[in-house]
Design a protein around this motif. Structure first.
Motif, PDB file in Angstrom:
ATOM      1  N   ALA A 448       0.844  -1.192   0.000  1.00  0.00           N
ATOM      2  CA  ALA A 448       0.000   0.000   0.000  1.00  0.00           C
ATOM      3  C   ALA A 448       0.881   1.243   0.000  1.00  0.00           C
ATOM      4  CB  ALA A 448      -0.917  -0.013   1.218  1.00  0.00           C
ATOM      5  N   ALA A 449       0.313   2.350  -0.432  1.00  0.00           N
ATOM      6  CA  ALA A 449       1.079   3.597  -0.505  1.00  0.00           C
ATOM      7  C   ALA A 449       1.621   3.957   0.873  1.00  0.00           C
ATOM      8  CB  ALA A 449       0.207   4.722  -1.039  1.00  0.00           C
ATOM      9  N   ALA A 450       2.918   4.343   0.882  1.00  0.00           N
ATOM     10  CA  ALA A 450       3.576   4.633   2.158  1.00  0.00           C
ATOM     11  C   ALA A 450       2.971   5.840   2.860  1.00  0.00           C
ATOM     12  CB  ALA A 450       5.066   4.842   1.924  1.00  0.00           C
ATOM     13  N   ASP A 451       2.435   6.804   2.089  1.00  0.00           N
ATOM     14  CA  ASP A 451       1.881   8.018   2.712  1.00  0.00           C
ATOM     15  C   ASP A 451       0.443   7.839   3.159  1.00  0.00           C
ATOM     16  OD1 ASP A 451       0.629   7.849   0.303  1.00  0.00           O
ATOM     17  OD2 ASP A 451       1.432   9.725  -0.525  1.00  0.00           O
ATOM     18  N   GLY A 452      -0.112   6.651   3.016  1.00  0.00           N
ATOM     19  CA  GLY A 452      -1.476   6.392   3.449  1.00  0.00           C
ATOM     20  C   GLY A 452      -2.526   6.826   2.470  1.00  0.00           C
ATOM     21  N   GLY A 453      -2.135   7.386   1.309  1.00  0.00           N
ATOM     22  CA  GLY A 453      -3.088   7.829   0.312  1.00  0.00           C
ATOM     23  C   GLY A 453      -3.576   6.681  -0.542  1.00  0.00           C
ATOM     24  N   PRO A 454      -4.387   7.022  -1.545  1.00  0.00           N
ATOM     25  CA  PRO A 454      -4.906   5.980  -2.432  1.00  0.00           C
ATOM     26  C   PRO A 454      -3.788   5.422  -3.328  1.00  0.00           C
ATOM     27  CG  PRO A 454      -5.511   8.145  -3.252  1.00  0.00           C
ATOM     28  CD  PRO A 454      -4.875   8.367  -1.909  1.00  0.00           C
ATOM     29  N   GLY A 455      -4.060   4.233  -3.855  1.00  0.00           N
ATOM     30  CA  GLY A 455      -3.110   3.653  -4.780  1.00  0.00           C
ATOM     31  C   GLY A 455      -2.215   2.620  -4.125  1.00  0.00           C
ATOM     32  N   ALA A 456      -1.322   2.062  -4.931  1.00  0.00           N
ATOM     33  CA  ALA A 456      -0.372   1.041  -4.485  1.00  0.00           C
ATOM     34  C   ALA A 456       1.019   1.429  -4.951  1.00  0.00           C
ATOM     35  CB  ALA A 456      -0.762  -0.331  -5.027  1.00  0.00           C
ATOM     36  N   GLU A 457       2.011   0.793  -4.346  1.00  0.00           N
ATOM     37  CA  GLU A 457       3.407   1.089  -4.675  1.00  0.00           C
ATOM     38  C   GLU A 457       4.158  -0.226  -4.895  1.00  0.00           C
ATOM     39  OE1 GLU A 457       6.988   3.967  -3.051  1.00  0.00           O
ATOM     40  OE2 GLU A 457       5.622   3.043  -1.599  1.00  0.00           O
ATOM     41  N   ALA A 458       4.768  -0.353  -6.070  1.00  0.00           N
ATOM     42  CA  ALA A 458       5.612  -1.510  -6.371  1.00  0.00           C
ATOM     43  C   ALA A 458       7.063  -1.115  -6.150  1.00  0.00           C
ATOM     44  CB  ALA A 458       5.401  -1.976  -7.803  1.00  0.00           C
ATOM     45  N   VAL A 459       7.802  -1.944  -5.397  1.00  0.00           N
ATOM     46  CA  VAL A 459       9.187  -1.637  -5.052  1.00  0.00           C
ATOM     47  C   VAL A 459      10.060  -2.794  -5.529  1.00  0.00           C
ATOM     48  CG1 VAL A 459      10.810  -1.106  -3.204  1.00  0.00           C
ATOM     49  CG2 VAL A 459       8.434  -0.321  -3.038  1.00  0.00           C
ATOM     50  N   LEU A 460      11.049  -2.481  -6.358  1.00  0.00           N
ATOM     51  CA  LEU A 460      12.031  -3.447  -6.840  1.00  0.00           C
ATOM     52  C   LEU A 460      13.386  -3.071  -6.269  1.00  0.00           C
ATOM     53  CD1 LEU A 460      10.987  -3.640 -10.611  1.00  0.00           C
ATOM     54  CD2 LEU A 460      10.008  -4.843  -8.658  1.00  0.00           C
ATOM     55  N   ARG A 461      14.019  -3.991  -5.575  1.00  0.00           N
ATOM     56  CA  ARG A 461      15.319  -3.718  -4.957  1.00  0.00           C
ATOM     57  C   ARG A 461      16.399  -4.543  -5.675  1.00  0.00           C
ATOM     58  NH1 ARG A 461      11.588  -4.417  -0.868  1.00  0.00           N
ATOM     59  NH2 ARG A 461      11.162  -2.559   0.396  1.00  0.00           N
ATOM     60  N   PHE A 462      17.497  -3.833  -6.044  1.00  0.00           N
ATOM     61  CA  PHE A 462      18.591  -4.464  -6.781  1.00  0.00           C
ATOM     62  C   PHE A 462      19.910  -4.220  -6.057  1.00  0.00           C
ATOM     63  CE2 PHE A 462      15.339  -3.517  -9.911  1.00  0.00           C
ATOM     64  CZ  PHE A 462      15.284  -4.661 -10.681  1.00  0.00           C
ATOM     65  N   PRO A 463      20.764  -5.260  -5.945  1.00  0.00           N
ATOM     66  CA  PRO A 463      22.123  -5.018  -5.418  1.00  0.00           C
ATOM     67  C   PRO A 463      22.965  -4.302  -6.469  1.00  0.00           C
ATOM     68  CG  PRO A 463      21.901  -7.303  -6.115  1.00  0.00           C
ATOM     69  CD  PRO A 463      20.537  -6.684  -6.260  1.00  0.00           C
ATOM     70  N   GLY A 464      23.860  -3.436  -6.010  1.00  0.00           N
ATOM     71  CA  GLY A 464      24.688  -2.679  -6.942  1.00  0.00           C
ATOM     72  C   GLY A 464      25.809  -3.529  -7.527  1.00  0.00           C
ATOM     73  N   ALA A 465      26.256  -3.122  -8.703  1.00  0.00           N
ATOM     74  CA  ALA A 465      27.402  -3.782  -9.339  1.00  0.00           C
ATOM     75  C   ALA A 465      28.681  -3.349  -8.644  1.00  0.00           C
ATOM     76  CB  ALA A 465      27.460  -3.431 -10.818  1.00  0.00           C
ATOM     77  N   PRO A 466      29.725  -4.201  -8.602  1.00  0.00           N
ATOM     78  CA  PRO A 466      30.953  -3.855  -7.864  1.00  0.00           C
ATOM     79  C   PRO A 466      31.714  -2.677  -8.455  1.00  0.00           C
ATOM     80  CG  PRO A 466      31.219  -5.896  -9.094  1.00  0.00           C
ATOM     81  CD  PRO A 466      29.773  -5.559  -9.165  1.00  0.00           C
TER      82      PRO A 466
END
Length: 479
Positions: A448-466
């Motif tokens: 769910a949206a972090a600010d409590g508002g309407p909508g949704a949030e997709a989060v993709l986390r990537f490790p950095g290249a060396p």
């Protein structure tokens, strides 16, 4: 067939029993040989000590020095004590005079050297006149200090030690044979007992190959190698069963998803064909709608087939070469495509440079799927916010959002929320996103949206290249 090939052709338990028998036979033979040699050495040493213990008196020496004529038996008894040996006199010229015993002894060069006074004693084996093997001890003697030196040979038959040694050899041979046979039987029993879990494992594998029943499990008590092998086999069958179940579920879900567009496509084509067969013209407006529907269904089918091909690829196989790629550039390119699909929406971007190791085309498709999901659920005139900070790519829409109880299912294949089933799509987009991100070493989350508002949030986390390449822009400006 060579001996090695014949040995390998034997069952495993027979090979183990044979190896145990051979090992025990070699060990027993070595112990028996060492024992026999040690006993033989001890017996010969004992015999030599008894011969060398002879110490004649002066009276005996004077008697023995007389001419060798009818030599008395008493001096010989005094020399030999109770040894019952063969005794003879050896003179410096090599002649000898029998004193006591059952046979004559040959005079060896060593005996003659003792009689000449050139060496104090000699100890050697000899063969008597009657063929008997003898152990001979010859020592120098004088009747008085200035008298000539002569030799006295004292001998005993080697049979005194050969007979016990022969008996010992037969006993050792018998014991060794019994030991080897017992070791072979014990080895066969141990092999059967130790390989019983392997037999169970073999039976389970044959049962699975015959019935394809992946629910079979093998007992895995203990911590030995067999237990580890059993646990590994159970894990393998569980993984195969899970894979088979997922495959069956994928086929069932794919069939369900394909049925709807195919049914609609078949209905529209039948209407067009019936119009051609009956000669009844379809109104132009209706005909255009039918053709547009056919085109849309074909597009949906093509997209669904492409998604299925992507999901059918093994996880360990990358669709393209891996390398260090600029995630912010990929996100910018995907954002440009999303703007074309949602021209009525407002897109904002804040993309800081970030480099990851992965395949550029697959990563771009994953980001496009996330953006398409945001475009699909955003209301007209809505805003889609895209940000990339420290390897975390967030896509926020202002649509209806998603219920908390539905969040655990969003990355499942063919899963679609009740509110999205009327919208186009196959339910595979987010599954492809999660798989692509995991292949790059990252993780995906829909919340769910972090600010409590309407909508949704997709989060993709990537490790950095060396080692990210240099000379890249720090922020991709909003377009």
């Amino acid at each position: 067939m060579s001996p090695t090939a014949r040995f390998r052709a034997l069952p495993l338990r027979s090979r183990l029993a044979l190896l145990v028998s051979v090992a025990v036979a070699v060990a027993v033979a070595a112990v028996a040989a060492v024992s026999w040699v040690m006993v033989r050495t001890q017996l010969r040493d004992q015999l030599d000590r008894s011969l060398m213990a002879t110490n004649p008196s002066a009276q005996v020496l004077r008697t023995l020095s007389e001419p060798c004529v009818a030599a008395p038996s008493r001096p010989a008894q005094d020399i030999a004590g109770n040894l019952n040996p063969t005794v003879q006199i050896v003179l410096a010229d090599g002649s000898h005079c029998w004193v006591s015993g059952l046979t004559n002894l040959p005079v060896s060069p060593a005996d003659q050297q003792v009689a000449e006074g050139r060496r104090p004693s000699a100890l050697h084996d000899a063969t008597a006149a009657d063929g008997t093997g003898m152990r001979v001890y010859t020592f120098a003697a004088r009747t008085q200090p200035n008298a000539p030196v002569f030799g006295i040979s004292v001998a005993k038959p080697l049979a005194d030690i050969d007979k016990p040694l022969s008996t010992l050899a037969w006993v050792l041979l018998l014991v060794s044979g019994i030991g080897v046979v017992g070791a072979g039987a014990a080895g066969l029993w141990v092999a059967r007992t130790g390989l019983r879990p392997v037999d169970e494992l073999t039976g389970a594998v044959e049962h699975i190959a015959r019935t394809e029943d992946l629910t079979v499990r093998i007992p895995d008590e203990g911590d030995d190698e067999i237990a580890r092998l059993s646990r590994s086999f159970n894990s393998m069958t569980a993984a195969l069963a899970s894979s088979q179940e997922r495959q069956a579920q994928l086929i069932a879900d794919a069939g369900h998803e394909l049925r709807t567009p195919l049914t609609s496509l078949r209905t529209n084509i039948e209407l067009l064909a019936r119009s051609e067969e009956t000669g009844r013209a379809i109104p132009p407006e209706d005909r255009r709608e039918l053709l547009a529907s056919v085109k849309a269904q074909m597009t949906e089918l093509a997209a669904l087939i492409g998604d299925l091909q992507e999901l059918s690829r093994p996880d360990a196989v990358s669709p393209g070469p891996l390398g260090v790629v600029a995630l912010h550039e990929i996100a910018g390119s995907a954002l440009s495509r999303a703007r074309l699909r949602g021209p009525e929406l407002d897109f904002t971007a804040d993309l800081a440079p970030w480099y990851v190791r992965g395949e550029a085309a697959a990563l771009e498709r994953a980001v496009v799927n996330v953006l398409d999901n945001a475009v699909k659920f955003s209301p007209p005139g809505g805003t889609v916010a895209v940000s990339l900070r420290a390897g975390e790519l967030a896509v926020r829409d202002h649509g209806p959002g998603i219920a908390a109880e539905e969040l655990p299912h969003v990355f499942e294949r063919f899963w679609r929320s009740p509110s999205a089933r009327a919208l186009p799509g196959s339910g595979l987009g987010l599954s492809i996103v999660a798989r692509t991100v995991q292949r790059a070493g990252g993780s995906a989350e829909l919340r769910a949206a972090a600010d409590g508002g309407p909508g949704a949030e997709a989060v993709l986390r990537f490790p950095g290249a060396p080692t990210p390449p240099p000379s890249e822009p720090s922020v991709v400006p909003d377009q």
